[in-house]
Design a protein around this motif. Structure first.
Motif, PDB file in Angstrom:
ATOM      1  N   GLU A 142       0.832  -1.212   0.000  1.00 43.09           N
ATOM      2  CA  GLU A 142       0.000   0.000   0.000  1.00 43.09           C
ATOM      3  C   GLU A 142       0.863   1.256   0.000  1.00 43.09           C
ATOM      4  O   GLU A 142       0.554   2.226  -0.702  1.00 43.09           O
ATOM      5  N   LEU A 143       1.940   1.254   0.798  1.00 45.18           N
ATOM      6  CA  LEU A 143       2.836   2.409   0.822  1.00 45.18           C
ATOM      7  C   LEU A 143       3.483   2.612  -0.539  1.00 45.18           C
ATOM      8  O   LEU A 143       3.621   3.754  -1.005  1.00 45.18           O
ATOM      9  N   ALA A 144       3.893   1.524  -1.167  1.00 47.85           N
ATOM     10  CA  ALA A 144       4.531   1.627  -2.479  1.00 47.85           C
ATOM     11  C   ALA A 144       3.573   2.215  -3.504  1.00 47.85           C
ATOM     12  O   ALA A 144       3.953   3.091  -4.297  1.00 47.85           O
ATOM     13  N   ALA A 145       2.315   1.756  -3.491  1.00 41.73           N
ATOM     14  CA  ALA A 145       1.325   2.286  -4.439  1.00 41.73           C
ATOM     15  C   ALA A 145       1.066   3.765  -4.171  1.00 41.73           C
ATOM     16  O   ALA A 145       0.930   4.560  -5.110  1.00 41.73           O
ATOM     17  N   GLU A 146       1.025   4.147  -2.906  1.00 39.53           N
ATOM     18  CA  GLU A 146       0.751   5.533  -2.537  1.00 39.53           C
ATOM     19  C   GLU A 146       1.890   6.458  -2.943  1.00 39.53           C
ATOM     20  O   GLU A 146       1.679   7.635  -3.252  1.00 39.53           O
ATOM     21  N   THR A 147       3.120   5.940  -2.934  1.00 42.94           N
ATOM     22  CA  THR A 147       4.285   6.766  -3.245  1.00 42.94           C
ATOM     23  C   THR A 147       4.794   6.560  -4.666  1.00 42.94           C
ATOM     24  O   THR A 147       5.803   7.142  -5.058  1.00 42.94           O
ATOM     25  N   ARG A 148       4.118   5.705  -5.432  1.00 41.33           N
ATOM     26  CA  ARG A 148       4.460   5.443  -6.832  1.00 41.33           C
ATOM     27  C   ARG A 148       5.861   4.855  -6.992  1.00 41.33           C
ATOM     28  O   ARG A 148       6.594   5.181  -7.923  1.00 41.33           O
ATOM     29  N   HIS A 149       6.241   4.004  -6.053  1.00 38.66           N
ATOM     30  CA  HIS A 149       7.470   3.238  -6.149  1.00 38.66           C
ATOM     31  C   HIS A 149       7.102   1.761  -6.177  1.00 38.66           C
ATOM     32  O   HIS A 149       6.044   1.365  -5.689  1.00 38.66           O
ATOM     33  N   SER A 150       8.002   0.940  -6.711  1.00 41.63           N
ATOM     34  CA  SER A 150       7.818  -0.498  -6.539  1.00 41.63           C
ATOM     35  C   SER A 150       8.131  -0.830  -5.084  1.00 41.63           C
ATOM     36  O   SER A 150       8.903  -0.112  -4.427  1.00 41.63           O
ATOM     37  N   PRO A 151       7.525  -1.882  -4.521  1.00 36.89           N
ATOM     38  CA  PRO A 151       7.831  -2.243  -3.124  1.00 36.89           C
ATOM     39  C   PRO A 151       9.326  -2.412  -2.872  1.00 36.89           C
ATOM     40  O   PRO A 151       9.841  -1.958  -1.850  1.00 36.89           O
ATOM     41  N   ARG A 152      10.028  -3.016  -3.811  1.00 39.58           N
ATOM     42  CA  ARG A 152      11.464  -3.248  -3.617  1.00 39.58           C
ATOM     43  C   ARG A 152      12.242  -1.932  -3.597  1.00 39.58           C
ATOM     44  O   ARG A 152      13.146  -1.734  -2.768  1.00 39.58           O
ATOM     45  N   HIS A 153      11.883  -1.015  -4.505  1.00 41.36           N
ATOM     46  CA  HIS A 153      12.583   0.275  -4.569  1.00 41.36           C
ATOM     47  C   HIS A 153      12.286   1.104  -3.319  1.00 41.36           C
ATOM     48  O   HIS A 153      13.193   1.739  -2.756  1.00 41.36           O
ATOM     49  N   LEU A 154      11.038   1.081  -2.872  1.00 40.80           N
ATOM     50  CA  LEU A 154      10.682   1.821  -1.666  1.00 40.80           C
ATOM     51  C   LEU A 154      11.436   1.267  -0.462  1.00 40.80           C
ATOM     52  O   LEU A 154      11.944   2.031   0.369  1.00 40.80           O
ATOM     53  N   GLU A 155      11.523  -0.042  -0.358  1.00 41.11           N
ATOM     54  CA  GLU A 155      12.250  -0.642   0.774  1.00 41.11           C
ATOM     55  C   GLU A 155      13.710  -0.216   0.777  1.00 41.11           C
ATOM     56  O   GLU A 155      14.284   0.087   1.840  1.00 41.11           O
ATOM     57  N   ARG A 156      14.340  -0.182  -0.401  1.00 41.25           N
ATOM     58  CA  ARG A 156      15.751   0.214  -0.476  1.00 41.25           C
ATOM     59  C   ARG A 156      15.928   1.669  -0.040  1.00 41.25           C
ATOM     60  O   ARG A 156      16.800   1.983   0.781  1.00 41.25           O
ATOM     61  N   LEU A 157      15.098   2.554  -0.604  1.00 38.44           N
ATOM     62  CA  LEU A 157      15.194   3.973  -0.239  1.00 38.44           C
ATOM     63  C   LEU A 157      14.872   4.192   1.235  1.00 38.44           C
ATOM     64  O   LEU A 157      15.534   4.972   1.923  1.00 38.44           O
ATOM     65  N   PHE A 158      13.841   3.522   1.718  1.00 37.72           N
ATOM     66  CA  PHE A 158      13.384   3.700   3.093  1.00 37.72           C
ATOM     67  C   PHE A 158      14.484   3.281   4.071  1.00 37.72           C
ATOM     68  O   PHE A 158      14.770   4.008   5.046  1.00 37.72           O
ATOM     69  N   LYS A 159      15.117   2.155   3.811  1.00 34.83           N
ATOM     70  CA  LYS A 159      16.158   1.693   4.723  1.00 34.83           C
ATOM     71  C   LYS A 159      17.345   2.646   4.731  1.00 34.83           C
ATOM     72  O   LYS A 159      17.941   2.934   5.776  1.00 34.83           O
ATOM     73  N   GLU A 160      17.703   3.180   3.565  1.00 35.11           N
ATOM     74  CA  GLU A 160      18.835   4.104   3.475  1.00 35.11           C
ATOM     75  C   GLU A 160      18.535   5.425   4.192  1.00 35.11           C
ATOM     76  O   GLU A 160      19.400   5.975   4.884  1.00 35.11           O
ATOM     77  N   GLN A 161      17.307   5.933   4.048  1.00 35.29           N
ATOM     78  CA  GLN A 161      17.002   7.285   4.511  1.00 35.29           C
ATOM     79  C   GLN A 161      16.254   7.323   5.841  1.00 35.29           C
ATOM     80  O   GLN A 161      16.087   8.406   6.406  1.00 35.29           O
ATOM     81  N   VAL A 162      15.842   6.180   6.352  1.00 41.45           N
ATOM     82  CA  VAL A 162      15.190   6.103   7.657  1.00 41.45           C
ATOM     83  C   VAL A 162      16.013   5.254   8.623  1.00 41.45           C
ATOM     84  O   VAL A 162      16.086   5.544   9.819  1.00 41.45           O
ATOM     85  N   GLY A 163      16.641   4.212   8.092  1.00 35.80           N
ATOM     86  CA  GLY A 163      17.473   3.355   8.921  1.00 35.80           C
ATOM     87  C   GLY A 163      16.927   1.963   9.099  1.00 35.80           C
ATOM     88  O   GLY A 163      17.658   1.044   9.470  1.00 35.80           O
ATOM     89  N   VAL A 164      15.632   1.783   8.859  1.00 30.74           N
ATOM     90  CA  VAL A 164      14.984   0.472   8.964  1.00 30.74           C
ATOM     91  C   VAL A 164      14.031   0.313   7.786  1.00 30.74           C
ATOM     92  O   VAL A 164      13.607   1.296   7.181  1.00 30.74           O
TER      93      VAL A 164
END
Length: 276
Positions: A190-212
């Motif tokens: 749902e987060l990926a669809a809301e942010t227009r990223h693929s789930p995998r791409h969102l997870e990579r960015l999220f971990k880099e810029q949030v830490g988890v």
């Protein structure tokens, strides 16, 4: 959940710990400032719970009254703690005076100009890394004579430094806000669809810029919501349902993994003052 309160009278003496809000330009990036003091022989030790936020503690030495033979103030540490997935004790030994700056992880990413996973569940001493200007700011804070001026200095420094740093991805900023707003009820899909990223791409960015990863961040948000609901007196079964857990057993497992105690044990220790 109630917002952080701004209760500091800036020109008064600061007791053990009091919060105030940053300037309007920093709202959404800096959640609060917490001024604290610890007398000689005392400590600022406290239990830091998972909140989904990043903590920057700038310690500084207050000037002694000018008189012959006055001993210089001892150096005071400055620390940064990344997003926490489990509770831990933090603090400085007295004598210590300082200000804790609580930031959103995406603002911390811009402030430190660095990937955040290495800070997750860790406390790093400054000014060596990741904010070398901390020593200069700490010295200036100690030279100022009123709290209003100290907070104004931090407002200016943080505004300039965050604006100069790399911006977090807009999709990550939106995802962090969504998770915090709904208490972790969004799935990664749902987060990926809301942010227009693929789930995998969102997870990579999220971990880099949030830490988890987003899933772990949602677990922190559910814990935060459950802790607040437990504080209202609701029984754990009702808290589990309202905070988005599958059942009470699920609440107990996640609560214990983050604090080492069940909700009932945690509340009992807190009531008896055994969490410091």
């Amino acid at each position: 959940m109630p917002a952080d309160s701004a209760v500091l009278s800036p020109r008064t003496r600061v007791p053990d710990a009091v919060r105030t809000a940053p300037c309007p330009e920093l709202r959404g990036a800096v959640v609060s400032y917490r001024a604290f003091t610890a007398a000689p022989g005392r400590s600022t030790r406290r239990l830091a719970l998972p909140t989904g936020l990043v903590s920057l503690v700038i310690g500084f030495a207050l000037p002694h009254p000018a008189h012959e033979g006055a001993a210089p103030s001892p150096p005071v540490s400055s620390l940064v703690s990344g997003v926490r997935t489990r509770a831990a004790f933090t603090g400085l030994a007295g004598p210590a005076t300082g200000i804790e700056v609580t930031l959103t992880p995406t603002a911390a990413y811009s402030l430190f100009d660095a990937s955040l996973p290495e800070l997750t569940d860790h406390q790093v001493e400054l000014p060596n890394r990741p904010l070398p200007e901390t020593g200069r700011i700490a010295l200036r804070l100690g030279q100022l004579t009123c709290w209003e001026e100290r907070f104004a200095l931090l407002d200016r420094f943080l505004s300039e430094r965050i604006a100069a740093g790399p911006p977090a991805a807009p999709g990550v900023v939106r995802a962090v806000l969504a998770v915090r707003r709904d208490g972790g009820r969004h799935s990664v899909t749902e987060l990926a669809a809301e942010t227009r990223h693929s789930p995998r791409h969102l997870e990579r960015l999220f971990k880099e810029q949030v830490g988890v990863p987003p899933k772990a961040y949602a677990q922190i948000a559910r814990f935060r919501n459950a802790l607040w609901l437990l504080g209202t007196g609701l029984p754990p079964a009702d808290v589990a349902a309202r905070a988005g857990f599958h059942d009470q057993a699920h609440l107990h497992r996640e609560f214990k993994s983050m604090t080492g105690r069940t909700p009932r044990q945690f509340l009992e220790r807190a009531r008896l003052g055994g969490l410091r």
